[in-house]
Scaffold this active site. Structure first.
Site, PDB file in Angstrom:
ATOM      1  N   GLY A  40      65.574  38.620  38.525  1.00 37.17           N
ATOM      2  CA  GLY A  40      64.171  38.349  38.844  1.00 37.17           C
ATOM      3  C   GLY A  40      63.341  37.074  38.048  1.00 37.17           C
ATOM      4  N   GLY A  41      64.413  36.273  37.765  1.00 37.00           N
ATOM      5  CA  GLY A  41      63.802  35.336  36.662  1.00 37.00           C
ATOM      6  C   GLY A  41      63.207  34.208  37.610  1.00 37.00           C
ATOM      7  N   GLY A  46      59.464  37.550  34.686  1.00 36.96           N
ATOM      8  CA  GLY A  46      60.896  37.015  34.479  1.00 36.96           C
ATOM      9  C   GLY A  46      61.186  35.707  34.180  1.00 36.96           C
ATOM     10  N   ASN A 119      65.367  42.897  35.164  1.00 37.55           N
ATOM     11  CA  ASN A 119      64.013  42.917  35.395  1.00 37.55           C
ATOM     12  C   ASN A 119      63.450  42.835  36.825  1.00 37.55           C
ATOM     13  OD1 ASN A 119      61.135  41.194  34.605  1.00 37.55           O
ATOM     14  ND2 ASN A 119      62.269  39.982  35.963  1.00 37.55           N
ATOM     15  N   THR A 140      66.785  48.563  45.126  1.00 39.23           N
ATOM     16  CA  THR A 140      66.517  47.333  44.359  1.00 39.23           C
ATOM     17  C   THR A 140      66.363  47.811  42.939  1.00 39.23           C
ATOM     18  OG1 THR A 140      65.474  46.387  46.696  1.00 39.23           O
ATOM     19  CG2 THR A 140      65.103  45.287  44.312  1.00 39.23           C
ATOM     20  N   TYR A 196      58.566  60.240  53.014  1.00 42.92           N
ATOM     21  CA  TYR A 196      58.318  59.027  51.824  1.00 42.92           C
ATOM     22  C   TYR A 196      56.895  58.694  51.619  1.00 42.92           C
ATOM     23  CZ  TYR A 196      58.541  54.126  50.346  1.00 42.92           C
ATOM     24  OH  TYR A 196      58.536  52.894  49.929  1.00 42.92           O
TER      25      TYR A 196
END
Length: 320
Positions: A40-41, A46, A119, A140, A196
């Site tokens: 996630g950079g 990130g 991250n 995820t 959910y």
């Protein structure tokens, strides 16, 4: 005292606090011998962590779903730090196939691996199953990182053994782990659309990040591996595109808690502190906030829940 310190920026025992930035907490640290993976950079904290790691000399591998955005981050970093060493590898954390492909590509580069910062994440998504049939936030935020860590752990062990430099695994969690389902992790109803709740499901995935780091730390210690550590952290409240699925809710939360919110450079501080600072040498299985050790809920300290989650996660990544 925790919220007061967070609101005022008063430093904690580490000498840093909520007002500290990633550059400040890594000032004077030479990371030129280190290779760092940051998932996630390509945006948000990130991207800031990648920038600061590169500034300190580390070879940074950005794992990103959007490689075009990651390329823009790379170019921005190179403009300010021409000597930066940055590579990009595509990864979609919700896809176990993509995670495996990322690990294969990285290992083929024959680089050391000193630091893994897990991250990347999604938040408050509408109900959806991943391509592997796992609820999207859990897939995820937790399962993808669980598999990635599993695939890269031997490389981190061998790097630490060969170089004598401690390897560190850093899981980004959240104070949202306090708001989850009553049982903590809903193993039997993980993919049940009727039960959910986007907020509770996010909290569940963030609790899993803590339990994963804690159980990994326990297993490493039991194995006698003392030169690889695993910790988790709360980066703080930061306005990034992570909140895109629930803009109204996050906007209201920001209005109500405005004094607690951080800038992106402040939000990346705890990640960089836990990953690089010498104060954290030998520290494992801990939870950090504002660059200081902090406390989780009882669920976050539940060893039996952590072991059950580990076994559950192993089955998920081996069956898909």
């Amino acid at each position: 005292m925790g919220y007061f310190r967070e609101a005022t920026g008063i430093p904690g025992p580490s000498g840093f606090g909520s007002a500290s930035t990633a550059e400040q907490v890594t000032d004077g640290i030479d990371a030129s011998l280190l290779t760092v993976i940051i998932t996630g950079g390509s945006s948000g904290i990130g991207a800031e962590a990648a920038r600061v790691m590169a500034l300190r000399g580390a070879h940074v591998i950005i794992g990103a779903r959007n490689t075009e955005a990651a390329s823009e981050v790379k170019q921005s970093i190179l403009q300010s730090t021409p000597s930066a060493r940055i590579d990009i590898i595509q990864i979609e954390l919700s896809s176990l196939k993509s995670v495996r492909a990322f690990a294969e590509k990285f290992l083929a580069m024959d680089l050391p691996l000193n630091i893994l910062i897990n991250n990347a994440g999604v938040m408050y998504c509408p109900f959806q199953l991943s391509e592997d049939g796992i609820e999207m936030q859990f897939a995820t935020n937790h399962v993808g990182h669980f598999l990635l860590t599993k695939l890269l752990l031997d490389k981190m062990k061998s790097t630490a053994e060969r170089t004598g430099i401690e390897s560190r695994i850093v899981n980004l969690s959240s104070e949202a782990h306090m708001t989850t389902y009553r049982t903590g992790i809903r193993f039997d109803k993980l993919n049940d659309k009727d039960f959910y709740n986007d907020k509770l499901a996010y909290g569940q995935s963030k609790l899993a990040n803590i339990l994963h780091a804690n159980e990994l730390a326990r297993r490493l210690k039991e194995e006698g591996v003392l030169n690889v550590t695993a910790n988790s952290l709360h980066p703080g409240l930061i306005r990034t595109n992570l909140a895109r699925h629930s803009i109204a809710f996050v906007g209201a939360l920001q209005t109500a808690t405005c004094v607690l919110w951080k800038t992106i450079p402040q939000g990346a501080a705890t990640s960089c502190y836990v990953a690089l600072h010498p104060n954290i040498k030998g520290v494992s299985g801990k939870y950090f906030a504002d660059c200081n050790e902090s406390k989780t809920t009882s669920n976050g300290r539940d060893e039996l829940l952590g072991r059950r989650l580990w076994d559950f996660s192993e089955k998920l990544v081996t069956s898909a």
